[in-house]
Write an enzyme that holds these catalytic residues in place. Structure first.
Site, PDB file in Angstrom:
ATOM      1  CG  ASN A   9     -74.762  90.640  49.336  1.00 26.58           C
ATOM      2  OD1 ASN A   9     -75.974  90.656  49.125  1.00 26.58           O
ATOM      3  ND2 ASN A   9     -73.903  89.998  48.565  1.00 26.58           N
ATOM      4  CE  LYS A  11     -73.723  86.365  49.912  1.00 30.43           C
ATOM      5  NZ  LYS A  11     -72.716  85.423  49.472  1.00 30.43           N
ATOM      6  CG  HIS A  97     -71.701  89.321  44.690  1.00 39.18           C
ATOM      7  ND1 HIS A  97     -71.665  87.939  44.656  1.00 39.18           N
ATOM      8  CD2 HIS A  97     -71.440  89.674  45.966  1.00 39.18           C
ATOM      9  CE1 HIS A  97     -71.403  87.485  45.877  1.00 39.18           C
ATOM     10  NE2 HIS A  97     -71.261  88.520  46.690  1.00 39.18           N
ATOM     11  CD  GLU A  99     -73.193  84.796  45.997  1.00 40.37           C
ATOM     12  OE1 GLU A  99     -74.183  85.531  46.148  1.00 40.37           O
ATOM     13  OE2 GLU A  99     -72.481  84.410  46.950  1.00 40.37           O
ATOM     14  CD  GLU A 169     -67.602  90.318  48.162  1.00 44.14           C
ATOM     15  OE1 GLU A 169     -67.973  90.461  49.329  1.00 44.14           O
ATOM     16  OE2 GLU A 169     -68.359  89.936  47.246  1.00 44.14           O
ATOM     17  N   GLY A 175     -68.683  82.817  51.696  1.00 47.06           N
ATOM     18  CA  GLY A 175     -69.612  81.829  52.247  1.00 47.06           C
ATOM     19  C   GLY A 175     -68.964  80.513  52.641  1.00 47.06           C
ATOM     20  CB  SER A 215     -65.520  83.847  55.471  1.00 48.53           C
ATOM     21  OG  SER A 215     -66.141  82.896  54.623  1.00 48.53           O
TER      22      SER A 215
HETATM   23  C1  PEP Z   1     -70.574  88.236  49.836  1.00 47.70           C
HETATM   24  O1  PEP Z   1     -71.173  87.388  49.192  1.00 47.70           O
HETATM   25  O2  PEP Z   1     -70.526  89.399  49.440  1.00 47.70           O
HETATM   26  C2  PEP Z   1     -69.920  87.813  51.066  1.00 47.70           C
HETATM   27  C3  PEP Z   1     -68.913  88.507  51.475  1.00 47.70           C
HETATM   28  O3  PEP Z   1     -70.414  86.695  51.691  1.00 47.70           O
HETATM   29  P1  PEP Z   1     -69.896  86.030  53.067  1.00 47.70           P
HETATM   30  O4  PEP Z   1     -69.606  87.151  54.032  1.00 47.70           O
HETATM   31  O5  PEP Z   1     -71.011  85.169  53.503  1.00 47.70           O
HETATM   32  O6  PEP Z   1     -68.647  85.283  52.724  1.00 47.70           O
END
Ligand code: PEP
Length: 253
Positions: A9, A11, A97, A99, A169, A175, A215
């Site tokens: 992803n 983003k 997601h 976000e 997630e 993040g 992460s």
């Molecule tokens: C995400 O936003 O889907 C995600 C997993 O981000 P990160 O790997 O940066 O934590």
């Protein structure tokens, strides 16, 4: 059979030239030793046409979108429909997601409509769920995730759910550099699989692909992916560096 997978992803990152360079670097590196599991790349919309051309001969890389709207066409300024994505060779679409839920106020109802639209047009939703830190601290993370899944996935038919990939997630891990421990990921994935089993039966539940996101990096990918109910990852930050992303792909046994 359960499909394992690593999905990227990106983003809202990478200008056109940078995105093409990143995608080419990933491709060149993977071509040396093609992965045995599919890889999905979800760039910003502006990259989809270029990446479709780049990956058209590569059977193990699929194109994904980070979002969609649920209507097919019409007066929805700024939105992109599922048929539009399909016309660009997109196979997967992320829905729900955190976000989008938090920053863009997407409710369970909106996420459910998106999931339905993605399925209606023969694409595959990557449905995201996961709890905020405050909810985990109150030890309510299982009921929180159950509510998200009940709202958007349990009303689907058996045929529909078979095309869905679920990504767990936890919001506190996205993040932040603080990943869920492999044990935390495993217990939530096993719980999610049990919810699917209760509604759709054992075969569908066992065949369901459950990704962990939050992460993931080259150092923690192997221990996360080694968990029985973790079938791969949805990777944000670490998917923006070709070397790191390819190491994560290689960590999926
Ligand atoms: C995400 O936003 O889907 C995600 C997993 O981000 P990160 O790997 O940066 O934590």
């Amino acid at each position: 059979m359960r499909t394992k997978m690593v999905a990227a992803n990106w983003k809202m990152n990478k200008f056109l030239v940078e995105g093409l360079q990143l995608a080419s670097d990933i491709l060149v590196s993977l071509e040396k030793n093609p992965p045995k599991h599919p890889v999905v790349i979800c760039p910003p919309f502006i990259h989809l046409a270029d990446l479709q051309r780049l990956f058209k001969e590569t059977s193990y890389i699929h194109l994904g979108a980070q979002n969609c709207y649920y209507a097919d066409s019409g007066a929805f300024t700024g939105e992109i429909s599922v048929p539009m994505l399909a016309s660009l060779g997109v196979r997967y679409v992320i829905a729900g997601h955190s976000e989008r839920r938090q920053i863009f106020c997407e409710t369970d109802e909106i996420v459910s409509r998106k999931v339905k639209a993605i399925l209606l047009h023969g694409l595959r939703p990557i449905f995201c769920c996961g709890e905020p830190l405050a909810v985990r601290e109150k030890n309510q993370h299982f009921s929180f995730v159950e509510q998200q899944i009940s709202a958007s996935l349990l009303p689907l038919s058996a045929e529909e759910i078979s095309s869905v990939t679920i990504a767990y997630e936890p919001i506190w891990a996205i993040g932040t550099g603080v990943n869920a421990t492999p044990q935390q990921a495993q217990e939530m994935h096993a719980f999610i699989r049990s919810l699917i089993e209760k509604r759709f039966g054992n075969t569908i539940a066992q065949n369901m692909t459950l990704l962990y996101g939050g992460s993931v990096n080259p150092a923690n990918a192997t221990s996360l992916f080694n968990q029985t109910d973790v079938d791969g990852g949805l990777v944000g930050g670490a998917s923006l560096k070709a070397d790191d992303f390819v190491k994560i792909i290689r960590a999926l046994a």
